[in-house]
Design a protein around this motif. Structure first.
Motif, PDB file in Angstrom:
ATOM      1  N   MET A 208       0.851  -1.175   0.000  1.00  0.00           N
ATOM      2  CA  MET A 208       0.000   0.000   0.000  1.00  0.00           C
ATOM      3  C   MET A 208       0.896   1.238   0.000  1.00  0.00           C
ATOM      4  N   SER A 209       0.491   2.206  -0.801  1.00  0.00           N
ATOM      5  CA  SER A 209       1.330   3.400  -0.905  1.00  0.00           C
ATOM      6  C   SER A 209       1.270   4.232   0.372  1.00  0.00           C
ATOM      7  N   ASP A 210       2.304   5.011   0.580  1.00  0.00           N
ATOM      8  CA  ASP A 210       2.344   5.907   1.739  1.00  0.00           C
ATOM      9  C   ASP A 210       1.219   6.932   1.671  1.00  0.00           C
ATOM     10  N   ALA A 211       0.948   7.474   0.468  1.00  0.00           N
ATOM     11  CA  ALA A 211      -0.119   8.470   0.312  1.00  0.00           C
ATOM     12  C   ALA A 211      -1.479   7.856   0.631  1.00  0.00           C
ATOM     13  N   ARG A 212      -1.718   6.654   0.181  1.00  0.00           N
ATOM     14  CA  ARG A 212      -2.998   5.980   0.451  1.00  0.00           C
ATOM     15  C   ARG A 212      -3.157   5.753   1.952  1.00  0.00           C
ATOM     16  N   GLN A 213      -2.113   5.313   2.607  1.00  0.00           N
ATOM     17  CA  GLN A 213      -2.174   5.084   4.048  1.00  0.00           C
ATOM     18  C   GLN A 213      -2.360   6.404   4.796  1.00  0.00           C
ATOM     19  N   ALA A 214      -1.698   7.460   4.344  1.00  0.00           N
ATOM     20  CA  ALA A 214      -1.849   8.778   4.967  1.00  0.00           C
ATOM     21  C   ALA A 214      -3.281   9.285   4.819  1.00  0.00           C
ATOM     22  N   LEU A 215      -3.878   9.081   3.658  1.00  0.00           N
ATOM     23  CA  LEU A 215      -5.276   9.472   3.440  1.00  0.00           C
ATOM     24  C   LEU A 215      -6.211   8.685   4.358  1.00  0.00           C
ATOM     25  N   ARG A 216      -5.951   7.402   4.479  1.00  0.00           N
ATOM     26  CA  ARG A 216      -6.773   6.544   5.352  1.00  0.00           C
ATOM     27  C   ARG A 216      -6.691   7.050   6.801  1.00  0.00           C
ATOM     28  N   GLN A 217      -5.500   7.401   7.251  1.00  0.00           N
ATOM     29  CA  GLN A 217      -5.327   7.890   8.618  1.00  0.00           C
ATOM     30  C   GLN A 217      -5.997   9.251   8.792  1.00  0.00           C
ATOM     31  N   TRP A 218      -5.898  10.104   7.796  1.00  0.00           N
ATOM     32  CA  TRP A 218      -6.561  11.414   7.846  1.00  0.00           C
ATOM     33  C   TRP A 218      -8.061  11.218   8.038  1.00  0.00           C
ATOM     34  N   MET A 219      -8.633  10.280   7.296  1.00  0.00           N
ATOM     35  CA  MET A 219     -10.071   9.986   7.423  1.00  0.00           C
ATOM     36  C   MET A 219     -10.410   9.491   8.832  1.00  0.00           C
ATOM     37  N   ARG A 220      -9.611   8.580   9.326  1.00  0.00           N
ATOM     38  CA  ARG A 220      -9.865   8.027  10.666  1.00  0.00           C
ATOM     39  C   ARG A 220      -9.782   9.117  11.730  1.00  0.00           C
TER      40      ARG A 220
END
Length: 81
Positions: free
Chosen positions: A1-13
Motif C-alpha cells: 500500500m502506498s504511503d499516500a494511500r495510508q496517509a489518506l486513510r489515517q486522515w479519514m480516521r
C-alpha cells in the motif's frame, strides 16, 4: 500500500465524525457512510496538495472524486499525476 494511500486513510480516521469500528477499505463510500462530510472536503484538498507537493488543478475535481479512497487516489495520485 502506498504511503499516500495510508496517509489518506489515517486522515479519514482522525477526522471522521462517525465512530469507526473497523478499517476503512479502499472502496468504502466515504460520504455515504458519513466518514467524510462535504464541509471537510476543502481541508482534504489542502491535505492532498501537501501530500502531492503541488496544488490541485480544479479540472481534476469531477463528480465522484471523493467517493472512496480508491477514487481519491486515482484522481489525485494516479499514473501521470
Amino acid at each position: 500500500m502506498s504511503d499516500a494511500r495510508q496517509a489518506l486513510r489515517q486522515w479519514m480516521r482522525d477526522r471522521s465524525r462517525k465512530q469507526l469500528d473497523g478499517e476503512i477499505s479502499d472502496a468504502t463510500p466515504l460520504i455515504e457512510e458519513g466518514i467524510l462530510s462535504s464541509i471537510q472536503v476543502p481541508d482534504l484538498i489542502l491535505y492532498i496538495e501537501e501530500l502531492r507537493g503541488r496544488p490541485v488543478d480544479i479540472v481534476e475535481l469531477k463528480p465522484g472524486a471523493f467517493r472512496s479512497l480508491d477514487a481519491i487516489f486515482n484522481t489525485f495520485f494516479g499514473e501521470g499525476k
